[in-house]
Write a protein that holds these residues in place. Sequence first.
Motif, PDB file in Angstrom:
ATOM      1  N   THR A  48       0.855  -1.190   0.000  1.00  0.00           N
ATOM      2  CA  THR A  48       0.000   0.000   0.000  1.00  0.00           C
ATOM      3  C   THR A  48       0.889   1.238   0.000  1.00  0.00           C
ATOM      4  O   THR A  48       2.106   1.155   0.221  1.00  0.00           O
ATOM      5  N   ASP A  54       3.049   1.736   2.895  1.00  0.00           N
ATOM      6  CA  ASP A  54       4.248   0.899   2.975  1.00  0.00           C
ATOM      7  C   ASP A  54       5.402   1.430   2.135  1.00  0.00           C
ATOM      8  O   ASP A  54       6.462   0.805   2.070  1.00  0.00           O
ATOM      9  N   ALA A  99       1.590  -3.084  -5.021  1.00  0.00           N
ATOM     10  CA  ALA A  99       0.512  -2.239  -5.536  1.00  0.00           C
ATOM     11  C   ALA A  99       0.845  -0.759  -5.500  1.00  0.00           C
ATOM     12  O   ALA A  99       0.294   0.029  -6.278  1.00  0.00           O
ATOM     13  N   ALA A 100       1.748  -0.345  -4.602  1.00  0.00           N
ATOM     14  CA  ALA A 100       2.077   1.074  -4.482  1.00  0.00           C
ATOM     15  C   ALA A 100       3.264   1.479  -5.353  1.00  0.00           C
ATOM     16  O   ALA A 100       3.693   2.635  -5.293  1.00  0.00           O
TER      17      ALA A 100
END
Length: 307
Positions: free
Chosen positions: A204, A207, A223-224
Amino acid sequence: MAAPYLALGLAGPHLLELTTNRALLARWDGLPVAFTVLGIDRIDGSAPAAATLASSAAAATLAGATKGGRFFVTATPQRDHPYNIARRTASLGHLSHGRSGLLIGVRDAYAPPSPTQTLAWEDTKRGGRTPLNAQTAFDAARAVRALEQSWPYDSIIGDRDTGILVQSNRIVHVDIETSFSIAGPLNAPEPATGASVIAWYAATVADAPPAHADNPVDLVLGAAGPVPVVRLGQEPPPGAHTGVVLRAGLDQSVSELLDTAQRWLADGFAAVAPGASLRAALDLPAPKPLPSTARAAFPVPQPHVSP
């Protein structure tokens, strides 16, 4: 825009499968993927499997038994002190001729549990333990980068005329005082291909690695970041990405993963020829050198020609 590259993610049981099957290993070694994350389940929040193989142990096997495949080992400061991570990372860089790199995570699912699950490696100099969070992981990444660079590869000159094997005055202390206290230098030289690629796992935005002028992170996965991770059985994610990591689940085999990888490569993902170093394959710039003011660990060597 250029097509994204394809990478692979293997969990602990897959490492056992891959390293014990020569035919499967040969198939993996020739596949034109950008890299493979060894032990991705250690750092992505997954529950630990019943059986696994240490990421660096699997990497050492792959480095010696293959010629083309590239890989990241996973590590966190929960399980290992940054000095030990740096030593293994540099050693793998030599063994693999630059085909390896380090993927830093905050927590290791296979690490022995601590009383609170919130502590990193013990810092005996400070008389306590370091919080297990993104800042600590980032400080570990900075330490690994500096330690790998503390003994420049080109300081090894092997000059027979003077008898000087190493320009030892170019080996420097890192003098780190962050979450960890490290004087350095590392007891192994930098790989011939330069300091290893350091990646970061971010599921995320929260993170993501902390902002810092001295950022050692070359690549962010998850994902980030620009390289998302998708499960085997899912479709490639929409949108523009630098690359995609295709990850097998515990109930799926390495062979199934390679089958799907071959289909995706034939269906628009960019092939990345095996064999080149990880940094070259990902077209990443060389990291900044250590400051010229770094404290020398040894005096200037003097000629000592044998009579």
